[in-house]
Scaffold this motif. Structure first.
Motif, PDB file in Angstrom:
ATOM      1  N   ILE A  31      18.998  -0.667  -3.083  1.00  0.00           N
ATOM      2  CA  ILE A  31      18.075   0.469  -3.014  1.00  0.00           C
ATOM      3  C   ILE A  31      18.582   1.459  -4.047  1.00  0.00           C
ATOM      4  O   ILE A  31      19.703   1.970  -3.934  1.00  0.00           O
ATOM      5  CB  ILE A  31      18.040   1.082  -1.602  1.00  0.00           C
ATOM      6  N   VAL A  32      17.781   1.679  -5.070  1.00  0.00           N
ATOM      7  CA  VAL A  32      18.158   2.546  -6.183  1.00  0.00           C
ATOM      8  C   VAL A  32      17.430   3.881  -6.012  1.00  0.00           C
ATOM      9  O   VAL A  32      16.207   3.912  -5.933  1.00  0.00           O
ATOM     10  CB  VAL A  32      17.801   1.907  -7.547  1.00  0.00           C
ATOM     11  N   ILE A  33      18.206   4.933  -5.924  1.00  0.00           N
ATOM     12  CA  ILE A  33      17.649   6.272  -5.754  1.00  0.00           C
ATOM     13  C   ILE A  33      17.754   6.988  -7.095  1.00  0.00           C
ATOM     14  O   ILE A  33      18.857   7.237  -7.584  1.00  0.00           O
ATOM     15  CB  ILE A  33      18.393   7.048  -4.659  1.00  0.00           C
ATOM     16  N   CYS A  34      16.618   7.273  -7.706  1.00  0.00           N
ATOM     17  CA  CYS A  34      16.562   7.890  -9.035  1.00  0.00           C
ATOM     18  C   CYS A  34      16.117   9.345  -8.923  1.00  0.00           C
ATOM     19  O   CYS A  34      15.126   9.637  -8.253  1.00  0.00           O
ATOM     20  CB  CYS A  34      15.591   7.121  -9.924  1.00  0.00           C
ATOM     21  N   SER A  35      16.847  10.224  -9.588  1.00  0.00           N
ATOM     22  CA  SER A  35      16.531  11.654  -9.611  1.00  0.00           C
ATOM     23  C   SER A  35      16.249  12.064 -11.049  1.00  0.00           C
ATOM     24  O   SER A  35      17.181  12.337 -11.814  1.00  0.00           O
ATOM     25  CB  SER A  35      17.712  12.469  -9.081  1.00  0.00           C
ATOM     26  N   PHE A  36      14.977  12.083 -11.411  1.00  0.00           N
ATOM     27  CA  PHE A  36      14.572  12.398 -12.778  1.00  0.00           C
ATOM     28  C   PHE A  36      13.365  13.325 -12.732  1.00  0.00           C
ATOM     29  O   PHE A  36      12.447  13.095 -11.939  1.00  0.00           O
ATOM     30  CB  PHE A  36      14.193  11.116 -13.536  1.00  0.00           C
ATOM     31  N   ILE A  37      13.326  14.310 -13.583  1.00  0.00           N
ATOM     32  CA  ILE A  37      12.204  15.253 -13.608  1.00  0.00           C
ATOM     33  C   ILE A  37      10.889  14.495 -13.780  1.00  0.00           C
ATOM     34  O   ILE A  37       9.931  14.747 -13.064  1.00  0.00           O
ATOM     35  CB  ILE A  37      12.403  16.319 -14.706  1.00  0.00           C
ATOM     36  N   THR A  38      10.823  13.586 -14.728  1.00  0.00           N
ATOM     37  CA  THR A  38       9.667  12.723 -14.978  1.00  0.00           C
ATOM     38  C   THR A  38       8.356  13.516 -15.026  1.00  0.00           C
ATOM     39  O   THR A  38       7.466  13.322 -14.192  1.00  0.00           O
ATOM     40  CB  THR A  38       9.574  11.590 -13.912  1.00  0.00           C
ATOM     41  N   PRO A  39       8.212  14.398 -16.009  1.00  0.00           N
ATOM     42  CA  PRO A  39       7.080  15.324 -16.018  1.00  0.00           C
ATOM     43  C   PRO A  39       5.732  14.744 -16.434  1.00  0.00           C
ATOM     44  O   PRO A  39       4.704  15.356 -16.178  1.00  0.00           O
ATOM     45  CB  PRO A  39       7.513  16.399 -17.008  1.00  0.00           C
ATOM     46  N   ARG A  57      12.385   7.637   6.403  1.00  0.00           N
ATOM     47  CA  ARG A  57      11.410   6.922   7.242  1.00  0.00           C
ATOM     48  C   ARG A  57      10.438   6.096   6.397  1.00  0.00           C
ATOM     49  O   ARG A  57      10.124   4.956   6.736  1.00  0.00           O
ATOM     50  CB  ARG A  57      10.674   7.893   8.152  1.00  0.00           C
ATOM     51  N   LEU A  58       9.960   6.670   5.291  1.00  0.00           N
ATOM     52  CA  LEU A  58       9.063   5.914   4.415  1.00  0.00           C
ATOM     53  C   LEU A  58       9.784   4.682   3.860  1.00  0.00           C
ATOM     54  O   LEU A  58       9.259   3.574   3.892  1.00  0.00           O
ATOM     55  CB  LEU A  58       8.543   6.786   3.280  1.00  0.00           C
ATOM     56  N   LEU A  59      10.980   4.881   3.344  1.00  0.00           N
ATOM     57  CA  LEU A  59      11.724   3.786   2.749  1.00  0.00           C
ATOM     58  C   LEU A  59      12.044   2.695   3.762  1.00  0.00           C
ATOM     59  O   LEU A  59      11.824   1.506   3.497  1.00  0.00           O
ATOM     60  CB  LEU A  59      13.021   4.303   2.124  1.00  0.00           C
ATOM     61  N   THR A  60      12.542   3.069   4.924  1.00  0.00           N
ATOM     62  CA  THR A  60      12.924   2.049   5.903  1.00  0.00           C
ATOM     63  C   THR A  60      11.699   1.317   6.452  1.00  0.00           C
ATOM     64  O   THR A  60      11.819   0.174   6.889  1.00  0.00           O
ATOM     65  CB  THR A  60      13.777   2.640   7.035  1.00  0.00           C
ATOM     66  N   SER A  61      10.529   1.941   6.391  1.00  0.00           N
ATOM     67  CA  SER A  61       9.315   1.229   6.817  1.00  0.00           C
ATOM     68  C   SER A  61       8.992   0.076   5.869  1.00  0.00           C
ATOM     69  O   SER A  61       8.313  -0.868   6.251  1.00  0.00           O
ATOM     70  CB  SER A  61       8.119   2.190   6.930  1.00  0.00           C
ATOM     71  N   THR A  62       9.487   0.138   4.625  1.00  0.00           N
ATOM     72  CA  THR A  62       9.256  -0.941   3.654  1.00  0.00           C
ATOM     73  C   THR A  62      10.242  -2.086   3.867  1.00  0.00           C
ATOM     74  O   THR A  62      10.076  -3.144   3.273  1.00  0.00           O
ATOM     75  CB  THR A  62       9.391  -0.452   2.198  1.00  0.00           C
TER      76      THR A  62
END
Length: 177
Positions: free
Chosen positions: A81-89, A170-175
């Protein structure tokens, strides 16, 4: 470790100061406590290392996201599970992520007014941008396209950090089921 973990990319996006890094840390901690294997990629860290050759032109922003998306594809092969923190405008960059990562991509928009982001700005980036010391700073000298299809929108100015992280969890674990 979860026996049948499905690799996913949780992409936290929003303005500088919206809470991306804070929520990424909280989410990773909770997931790891519950036995999930995670890896966090922070935009500042990636730009200081792997993508240090890139600036903030539109072309360089696209290349930054493209490279990270390709790295995520490799990590997904290991069911991380890769958690990415990017502004991504830019919406076009998010569209690239959806195309590259497919159904293993969760887009989480951290909605926060610029005024609140400026109040939270521990690095002084907004002040520098307003004083023209930083060019193309998102929200000041460069635009931000509000996401058109996020899987989840989190109003970080209105909810406590643990509430925000809980919703994403909750969203992630539902997947995963």
């Amino acid at each position: 470790m979860k026996a049948h973990q499905k690799g996913m990319v949780v992409w936290l996006l929003g303005h500088s100061g919206a809470g991306k890094s804070t929520l990424a840390q909280m989410l990773a901690h909770r997931l790891e406590t519950d036995g999930y294997r995670t890896l966090s990629l922070d935009g500042d860290v990636v730009r200081a290392g792997m993508n240090s050759d890139l600036g903030f032109s539109d072309a360089d922003r696209l290349e930054n996201i493209r490279r990270v998306a390709e790295l995520c594809k490799i990590l997904l092969e290991k069911d991380l599970i890769v958690i990415c923190s990017f502004i991504t405008p830019m919406q076009s960059h998010r569209d690239l992520l959806r195309k590259t990562l497919g159904d293993r991509y969760l887009e989480i928009y951290l909605e926060c007014p610029i005024a609140i982001c400026e109040q939270r700005d521990v690095k002084g980036l907004y002040r520098k941008a307003r004083n023209h010391e930083i060019e193309n700073f998102t929200g000041i000298g460069s635009g931000f396209d509000v996401p058109t299809q996020p899987h989840l929108t989190i109003p970080t100015a209105l909810w406590r950090a643990d509430e925000c992280a809980g919703r994403i969890y909750r969203l992630l674990t539902s997947t995963q089921s």
